[in-house]
Design an enzyme around this catalytic site. Structure first.
Site, mmCIF file in Angstrom:
data_model
loop_
_atom_site.group_PDB
_atom_site.id
_atom_site.type_symbol
_atom_site.label_atom_id
_atom_site.label_comp_id
_atom_site.label_asym_id
_atom_site.label_seq_id
_atom_site.Cartn_x
_atom_site.Cartn_y
_atom_site.Cartn_z
ATOM 1 N N SER A 252 -4.903 29.872 49.443
ATOM 2 C CA SER A 252 -4.703 30.379 48.088
ATOM 3 C C SER A 252 -3.875 29.398 47.276
ATOM 4 C CB SER A 252 -3.947 31.711 48.198
ATOM 5 O OG SER A 252 -3.449 32.088 46.945
ATOM 6 N N TYR B 204 3.509 37.362 51.717
ATOM 7 C CA TYR B 204 2.068 37.063 51.717
ATOM 8 C C TYR B 204 1.844 35.562 51.524
ATOM 9 C CZ TYR B 204 -2.596 36.230 49.915
ATOM 10 O OH TYR B 204 -3.845 35.681 49.705
ATOM 11 N N LYS C 2 0.194 32.420 54.079
ATOM 12 C CA LYS C 2 -0.889 31.482 53.758
ATOM 13 C C LYS C 2 -0.409 30.046 53.982
ATOM 14 C CE LYS C 2 -3.880 34.155 53.318
ATOM 15 N NZ LYS C 2 -5.255 34.155 53.813
HETATM 16 P P1 NAD Z 1 -10.111 41.951 51.204
HETATM 17 O O1 NAD Z 1 -8.971 42.798 51.564
HETATM 18 O O2 NAD Z 1 -11.148 42.501 50.293
HETATM 19 O O3 NAD Z 1 -10.852 41.418 52.517
HETATM 20 C C1 NAD Z 1 -10.177 41.195 53.724
HETATM 21 C C2 NAD Z 1 -10.968 41.880 54.823
HETATM 22 O O4 NAD Z 1 -10.279 41.666 56.074
HETATM 23 C C3 NAD Z 1 -11.061 43.401 54.639
HETATM 24 O O5 NAD Z 1 -12.397 43.833 54.759
HETATM 25 C C4 NAD Z 1 -10.184 43.987 55.758
HETATM 26 O O6 NAD Z 1 -10.679 45.219 56.229
HETATM 27 C C5 NAD Z 1 -10.255 42.877 56.787
HETATM 28 N N1 NAD Z 1 -9.097 42.852 57.697
HETATM 29 C C6 NAD Z 1 -7.798 43.003 57.371
HETATM 30 N N2 NAD Z 1 -7.031 42.955 58.465
HETATM 31 C C7 NAD Z 1 -7.871 42.751 59.521
HETATM 32 C C8 NAD Z 1 -7.681 42.629 60.907
HETATM 33 N N3 NAD Z 1 -6.465 42.728 61.471
HETATM 34 N N4 NAD Z 1 -8.751 42.435 61.693
HETATM 35 C C9 NAD Z 1 -10.002 42.356 61.149
HETATM 36 N N5 NAD Z 1 -10.235 42.484 59.841
HETATM 37 C C10 NAD Z 1 -9.186 42.670 59.026
HETATM 38 O O7 NAD Z 1 -9.530 40.586 50.589
HETATM 39 P P2 NAD Z 1 -10.272 39.404 49.843
HETATM 40 O O8 NAD Z 1 -9.840 39.422 48.431
HETATM 41 O O9 NAD Z 1 -11.705 39.398 50.146
HETATM 42 O O10 NAD Z 1 -9.554 38.168 50.528
HETATM 43 C C11 NAD Z 1 -10.128 37.475 51.605
HETATM 44 C C12 NAD Z 1 -9.225 36.303 51.985
HETATM 45 O O11 NAD Z 1 -9.026 35.463 50.862
HETATM 46 C C13 NAD Z 1 -7.835 36.714 52.461
HETATM 47 O O12 NAD Z 1 -7.470 35.856 53.517
HETATM 48 C C14 NAD Z 1 -6.967 36.463 51.251
HETATM 49 O O13 NAD Z 1 -5.641 36.176 51.616
HETATM 50 C C15 NAD Z 1 -7.639 35.249 50.649
HETATM 51 N N6 NAD Z 1 -7.402 35.100 49.208
HETATM 52 C C16 NAD Z 1 -7.748 36.121 48.366
HETATM 53 C C17 NAD Z 1 -7.521 35.976 46.993
HETATM 54 C C18 NAD Z 1 -7.878 37.087 46.040
HETATM 55 O O14 NAD Z 1 -7.413 37.055 44.908
HETATM 56 N N7 NAD Z 1 -8.715 38.040 46.381
HETATM 57 C C19 NAD Z 1 -6.942 34.807 46.502
HETATM 58 C C20 NAD Z 1 -6.601 33.806 47.387
HETATM 59 C C21 NAD Z 1 -6.840 33.955 48.753
HETATM 60 C C1 UD1 Z 2 -2.194 37.135 42.266
HETATM 61 C C2 UD1 Z 2 -1.297 37.185 43.461
HETATM 62 C C3 UD1 Z 2 -1.309 35.830 44.153
HETATM 63 C C4 UD1 Z 2 -2.735 35.418 44.490
HETATM 64 C C5 UD1 Z 2 -3.530 35.372 43.200
HETATM 65 C C6 UD1 Z 2 -4.951 34.942 43.427
HETATM 66 C C7 UD1 Z 2 0.356 38.855 42.795
HETATM 67 C C8 UD1 Z 2 1.758 39.102 42.369
HETATM 68 N N1 UD1 Z 2 0.026 37.552 42.997
HETATM 69 O O1 UD1 Z 2 -1.585 36.301 41.353
HETATM 70 O O2 UD1 Z 2 -0.558 35.839 45.324
HETATM 71 O O3 UD1 Z 2 -2.748 34.153 45.101
HETATM 72 O O4 UD1 Z 2 -3.491 36.687 42.613
HETATM 73 O O5 UD1 Z 2 -5.838 35.956 43.317
HETATM 74 O O6 UD1 Z 2 -0.422 39.782 43.018
HETATM 75 N N2 UD1 Z 2 -1.204 40.748 34.619
HETATM 76 C C9 UD1 Z 2 -0.888 41.655 33.630
HETATM 77 N N3 UD1 Z 2 -1.050 42.982 33.875
HETATM 78 C C10 UD1 Z 2 -1.532 43.456 35.058
HETATM 79 C C11 UD1 Z 2 -1.872 42.531 36.078
HETATM 80 C C12 UD1 Z 2 -1.674 41.185 35.826
HETATM 81 O O7 UD1 Z 2 -0.451 41.252 32.558
HETATM 82 O O8 UD1 Z 2 -1.657 44.681 35.231
HETATM 83 C C13 UD1 Z 2 -1.062 39.297 34.348
HETATM 84 C C14 UD1 Z 2 -0.119 38.573 35.293
HETATM 85 O O9 UD1 Z 2 1.189 38.598 34.819
HETATM 86 C C15 UD1 Z 2 -0.742 37.163 35.311
HETATM 87 C C16 UD1 Z 2 -2.236 37.418 35.105
HETATM 88 O O10 UD1 Z 2 -2.334 38.719 34.529
HETATM 89 O O11 UD1 Z 2 -0.281 36.416 34.236
HETATM 90 C C17 UD1 Z 2 -3.028 37.410 36.396
HETATM 91 O O12 UD1 Z 2 -2.435 38.294 37.328
HETATM 92 P P1 UD1 Z 2 -3.073 38.626 38.749
HETATM 93 O O13 UD1 Z 2 -4.495 38.996 38.562
HETATM 94 O O14 UD1 Z 2 -2.182 39.593 39.433
HETATM 95 O O15 UD1 Z 2 -3.082 37.221 39.504
HETATM 96 P P2 UD1 Z 2 -1.842 36.236 39.834
HETATM 97 O O16 UD1 Z 2 -0.609 36.656 39.186
HETATM 98 O O17 UD1 Z 2 -2.316 34.867 39.534
#
Ligand code: NAD
Ligand code: UD1
Length: 351
Positions: free
Chosen positions: A136, A161, A165
């Site tokens: 991330s 969190y 990562k």
């Molecule tokens: P998500 O929660 O939708 O998907 C994660 C999946 O992993 C879920 O289906 C959950 O049931 C499963 N899981 C959790 N714990 C588990 C375990 N112990 N064993 C097996 N399965 C398990 O999240 P996502 O948004 O799809 O994120 C996927 C990956 O991407 C994560 O590693 C997250 O940290 C990373 N990531 C997400 C974002 C984001 O904004 N969504 C941003 C940066 C990185």
């Molecule tokens: C979030 C995660 C970060 C992750 C990233 C990628 C948090 C605190 N951080 O960050 O760890 O890597 O997503 O997906 O969850 N905002 C509002 N109102 C809201 C929600 C958000 O104003 O209700 C604003 C925030 O202040 C920010 C922007 O919208 O400026 C985006 O927020 P968000 O979607 O939560 O993403 P990140 O803050 O980038």
């Protein structure tokens, strides 16, 4: 003879990013085994597979092998590797809520760090040394300079969190230094949003959404009254936070490109790659784009800053273009239109 380079293990494949990536993998003719413990995914009563996987299978007209497995359970991981042979693991499974990670840090370290260690140990045992890891932009901490490039310093993470990562990236680097046969691609995602254009799969947050786009989506269908905008006094053009939003299908295709890169170039060692669009949008710009896409007014109130937030974050994604031949092609209007379509068709998510 079966082409073993087509067999991919996807951990956390029933999640938001995992499900869209599985669809893109099937469309690119890969065969997929998904493991997930369903801690953040919905399975209908009496169904063998989670709802999103059933929908992915329908969209692709192909089957997925689904195994209910917790990555913290090494024995069940071992059983899977005994039964199946994989070319690569795409590792999504993790806990991902920043706020929650501050209240239950041990669970986050257990799943995200210890679970990943289990997986790596089992992979080593079966001599599978290729992994694509879900990292991330959060590993960059507070950016000293923008746009963010891969060689910039990492590790100044302010919450458990983010630390998990970062820690896993460090573990993967050490592993690659100790054994030159490993091929590790750590994809650093910026802000994934949007949904498949069919409206069949999308993001289904548990409870009150933490992130901007799913919150706006719930306001648009009347599930929430208004959006709280966290701060209007940042050093950004309109004072609200700026982020690099990336469409979920662009993100998914980045994983397919990373796999093809591993197949064709056999890169060894640790490689971090940003997946972002390279563009920054403010909160107010996202609200405007969503209003345009949905023809709905999004009521909002300016409130205090959210603790831990930074003013701006956006990527330099040129390394992904150079190494993977990948660029994000969808823009903020596509992201909003597809989120709106998904939200309208599934006001209560998969349930
Ligand atoms: P998500 O929660 O939708 O998907 C994660 C999946 O992993 C879920 O289906 C959950 O049931 C499963 N899981 C959790 N714990 C588990 C375990 N112990 N064993 C097996 N399965 C398990 O999240 P996502 O948004 O799809 O994120 C996927 C990956 O991407 C994560 O590693 C997250 O940290 C990373 N990531 C997400 C974002 C984001 O904004 N969504 C941003 C940066 C990185
Ligand atoms: C979030 C995660 C970060 C992750 C990233 C990628 C948090 C605190 N951080 O960050 O760890 O890597 O997503 O997906 O969850 N905002 C509002 N109102 C809201 C929600 C958000 O104003 O209700 C604003 C925030 O202040 C920010 C922007 O919208 O400026 C985006 O927020 P968000 O979607 O939560 O993403 P990140 O803050 O980038």
């Amino acid at each position: 003879m079966a082409d073993e380079t087509r067999n991919i293990l996807v951990t956390g494949g029933a999640g938001y990013i995992g499900s869209h990536t599985v669809l893109e993998l099937l469309n690119a003719d890969f065969q997929v085994v998904v493991i997930d413990n369903l801690s953040n995914a919905f399975r209908g009563k009496g169904h063998e597979k989670p709802e999103c996987i059933l929908r992915v299978e329908k969209l692709a007209n192909k089957q997925v092998i689904f195994i209910d497995c917790d990555i913290t359970n090494k024995k069940s991981l071992n059983d899977i590797f005994q039964k199946h042979k994989f070319f690569c693991v795409i590792h999504f499974a993790a806990l991902k809520a920043v706020g929650e990670s501050c209240t239950i840090p041990l669970e986050y370290y257990k799943v995200n760090v210890a679970g990943t260690l289990n997986l790596l140990e089992v992979m080593r045992e079966y001599n599978l040394k290729r992994i694509i890891y879900s990292s991330s932009a959060t590993v960059y901490g507070v950016p000293k300079k923008l746009p963010l490039t891969e060689e910039m310093e990492t590790g100044n993470c302010t919450n458990p969190y983010g630390k998990t990562k970062f820690m896993v990236e460090e573990i993967l680097k050490d592993l690659c230094s100790s054994d030159k046969a490993w091929s590790v691609i750590s994809l650093r995602y910026f802000n994934p949003v949007g949904a498949h254009q069919s409206g069949q799969i999308g993001e289904d947050p548990n409870g009150i959404p933490n992130n901007l786009m799913p919150f706006i989506a719930q306001v648009s269908v009347g599930k929430r009254e208004f959006l709280s905008v966290y701060g209007k006094d940042y050093e950004t053009p309109d004072g609200t936070g700026v982020r690099d939003y990336i469409h979920i299908l662009d993100l998914a295709s980045g994983h397919v490109k990373a796999l093809i890169y591993q197949k064709t170039k056999n890169p060894l060692g640790f490689q971090a790659i940003n997946l972002g669009s390279g563009n920054g949008y403010s909160v107010l710009e996202v609200i405007n784009a969503f209003e345009k896409a949905s023809s709905k007014k999004i009521p909002y109130k300016i409130v205090d800053r959210r603790s831990g937030d930074i003013a701006s974050s956006y990527s330099d994604a040129s390394l992904a273009q150079k190494l993977l031949d990948w660029v994000a092609v969808k823009n903020i209007d596509d992201m909003c239109a597809d989120t709106w379509n998904w939200q309208q068709k599934n006001p209560n998510g998969y349930n």
